[in-house]
Write an enzyme that holds these catalytic residues in place. Structure first.
Site, PDB file in Angstrom:
ATOM      1  N   LYS A  48       0.679   4.744   6.572  1.00 14.23           N
ATOM      2  CA  LYS A  48       0.011   5.547   5.535  1.00 14.23           C
ATOM      3  C   LYS A  48       0.597   6.946   5.514  1.00 14.23           C
ATOM      4  O   LYS A  48       1.383   7.328   6.367  1.00 14.23           O
ATOM      5  CB  LYS A  48      -1.500   5.632   5.789  1.00 14.23           C
ATOM      6  CG  LYS A  48      -2.209   4.310   5.898  1.00 14.23           C
ATOM      7  CD  LYS A  48      -2.196   3.531   4.608  1.00 14.23           C
ATOM      8  CE  LYS A  48      -2.828   2.159   4.795  1.00 14.23           C
ATOM      9  NZ  LYS A  48      -2.533   1.254   3.718  1.00 14.23           N
ATOM     10  N   SER A  64       0.801  -1.228   0.000  1.00 14.39           N
ATOM     11  CA  SER A  64       0.000   0.000   0.000  1.00 14.39           C
ATOM     12  C   SER A  64       0.830   1.273   0.000  1.00 14.39           C
ATOM     13  O   SER A  64       0.338   2.329  -0.374  1.00 14.39           O
ATOM     14  CB  SER A  64      -0.972   0.017   1.179  1.00 14.39           C
ATOM     15  OG  SER A  64      -0.297   0.261   2.387  1.00 14.39           O
TER      16      SER A  64
END
Length: 192
Positions: A89, A47
């Site tokens: 993230k 990700s």
């Protein structure tokens, strides 16, 4: 002979005591460092590719998060209590921001923001990959509340992030920035 045995027992007892002291001090230092200074992290999944590779190992800065707060585009470590897991993230939106994402263009509070860290050639090779309930989440708009952060993966087509979990609360952000230790090809600071 009796004196030799007594000296030997005392010597062994002292060595055991020294070992236990060293072990306890080491455990206390590791506990303090890993809970208040830096957090060990391991990147799992793609990700955050290409910024961070799957299997990368490093540390994240807990002191910087606590002293300086969270800035836009910081890489952050987030705790998701429902799944009892941590995510890595990038923080896109800060409290009270209005975030709009449409046609791969990020707008924050009405201003277009460049995302130089994204590799468009990689992203474009996976069109329409990210879906929530069957809908591709490439277009959205959200206004954040008090203590809310909007965090996305750098590999947008393949990231479960705020588009899936919603905004993250301030207390879910455990640390910020990453210093990669392994692999050596990625060694160094990533948005510390």
């Amino acid at each position: 002979m009796e004196r030799n045995v007594k000296n030997k027992s005392t010597s062994i007892a002292l060595e055991v005591w020294d070992f236990l002291k060293t072990l306890l001090i080491s455990m206390a230092v590791v506990f303090l460092v890993s809970n208040y200074i830096v957090k060990p992290i391991r990147v799992e999944g793609s990700s955050m590719y290409p910024t961070l590779e799957d299997g990368s190992f490093g540390v994240s800065n807990m002191i910087g998060r606590n002293m300086k707060g969270i800035d836009r585009f910081d890489i952050v470590i987030l705790y998701v209590p429902e799944k009892d897991m941590y995510l890595v993230k990038r923080c896109i939106g800060l409290p009270h921001d209005t975030i709009r994402y449409e046609n791969d263009v990020l707008t924050v509070n009405g201003q277009v923001v460049e995302e130089d860290y994204l590799k468009t050639e990689y992203r474009d090779s996976f069109p329409n990959a990210f879906t929530v309930n069957g809908d591709y989440q490439n277009t959205f708009e959200i206004t954040l509340g008090d203590g809310e952060y909007y965090c996305l993966g750098d590999n947008r087509p393949d990231s479960l992030d705020s588009r899936y979990y919603g905004p993250f609360k301030e207390e879910q952000v455990t640390s910020k920035g990453v210093f990669i230790l392994w692999p050596f090809t990625q060694f160094g600071v990533k948005t510390w």
